[in-house]
Motif scaffolding. Sequence first.
Motif, PDB file in Angstrom:
ATOM      1  N   VAL A 239       0.870  -1.176   0.000  1.00  0.00           N
ATOM      2  CA  VAL A 239       0.000   0.000   0.000  1.00  0.00           C
ATOM      3  C   VAL A 239       0.906   1.225   0.000  1.00  0.00           C
ATOM      4  O   VAL A 239       1.670   1.446   0.946  1.00  0.00           O
TER       5      VAL A 239
ATOM      6  N   TRP B  83      -0.101   4.527  -0.417  1.00  0.00           N
ATOM      7  CA  TRP B  83      -0.834   5.782  -0.256  1.00  0.00           C
ATOM      8  C   TRP B  83      -0.012   6.768   0.560  1.00  0.00           C
ATOM      9  O   TRP B  83       0.722   6.386   1.485  1.00  0.00           O
ATOM     10  N   SER B  84      -0.150   8.048   0.273  1.00  0.00           N
ATOM     11  CA  SER B  84       0.671   9.061   0.945  1.00  0.00           C
ATOM     12  C   SER B  84       0.235   9.317   2.379  1.00  0.00           C
ATOM     13  O   SER B  84       1.057   9.639   3.235  1.00  0.00           O
ATOM     14  N   ASN B  85      -1.052   9.176   2.658  1.00  0.00           N
ATOM     15  CA  ASN B  85      -1.545   9.383   4.026  1.00  0.00           C
ATOM     16  C   ASN B  85      -1.186   8.163   4.867  1.00  0.00           C
ATOM     17  O   ASN B  85      -1.686   7.060   4.623  1.00  0.00           O
TER      18      ASN B  85
ATOM     19  N   ALA C  79      -3.004   4.567   4.913  1.00  0.00           N
ATOM     20  CA  ALA C  79      -2.220   3.454   4.380  1.00  0.00           C
ATOM     21  C   ALA C  79      -2.073   2.349   5.410  1.00  0.00           C
ATOM     22  O   ALA C  79      -2.145   1.160   5.079  1.00  0.00           O
TER      23      ALA C  79
END
Length: 416
Positions: A350, A352-354, A358
């Motif tokens: 995963v 994802w930036s958050n 994530a």
Amino acid sequence: MSSELFSPLPLRSGATLTNRIAKAAMEENLAGDGQLPGQELLTLYRRWASGGAGLLITGNVMVHAEALTGPAGVVLDDDAPLEPFTAWAEAGKSGGGALWMQINHPGRQVESDMPGVVWGPSDVGVDLGRLSSRFGRPTAMTPEQIEATVARFAVTARRAEEAGFDGVEIHAAHGYLLSQFLSPLVNKRTDAWGGSLENRARMLLDVVRAVRATVSPSFAVAVKLNSADFQRGGFDADDARQVIEMLEPLGVDLVELSGGSYESPAMTGRAADARTQAREAYFLDLARDLVRTSPLPLMLTGGITRRETAEKVLDSGVAVIGIGTALAVTPDLPDRWRGGREAERQLRPVTWSNKALASAAGMALVRSQMRRLARGSDPRPGTHPVRAVVTEQLQQRRALRRYRAWLTASQSASAL
């Protein structure tokens, strides 16, 4: 490289682990009716028991029926029937390894739509920025509530032994209640449970004493502890070193090192601290420092997927290798290592930036694999994170309705 991976490990309580590989705790979210272990958990643990690990540690079992990490959590208190737990113990030990129950209280890490209580050492809420409203606002615990919670841990440990488990692991990591008391960022108390590290560790030490006094001498007692919280001004490696020293005289068999919390999810490899950015063995650098001074054997968990990495960790002086995600994807990984093979597949990453989102998606992916194993199917590591999250949300809603109804009925029965 070390040849110790499949050597036995004697524990101070008198038990011996058949090898140095442990399935680390992963929250299964598979409670059946009445917040009890059902057939799915039994199927899942039989699968792991046949995979060659010397030790299986369950996902966290709640000591307080009104305080759950999620609505599908298992509860073992004075009111729970013991038979489902006896069946769970038999399933988990069916392969010849040991089975320990991880026991836990979430403290402030309770989602806002959950019934029950949201407690903490202070009224400091979980800070996830715009996602903070996901969690309830905690109430600072009274001394009476602290003492009652210590007693609950002891009750759960006693009943785990009665059910046939070989030990318990007291969860004092990942930002749950005992970890919250240890953290100077969360614990703002000015009484006997706040201020100095000795005071902040008081609840954990009292829990260990109460558990050790309640179970038999041959029953293993372990503690899961953050090597660091990975938050500026929080619980750090030097604090961990001192707490391990405090635990040594209390009859603890093993300390498992992990790290992070919901606010800084280093346990998923997503913390900002550079020391957790390695692809495997997230906390090895910190563990090497703690091994030098630790009077207790240490277990290291976090990102270990290959035998070469596991042997490298053992060479550092760590006594037990904890494996989580890799066993959700390859449940027979220890036997594969013994036969000179590795896992054929890994879980879809995963990216994802958050970090908070994530981390949640990563855990949903892991639980999706455990649900497949619990149904008797093979893992599907290519599952898309969005699919895993959506599926889990739907299941959680159903579980929340069941939990609310069960808790209401339990509270009504207690009031009679």
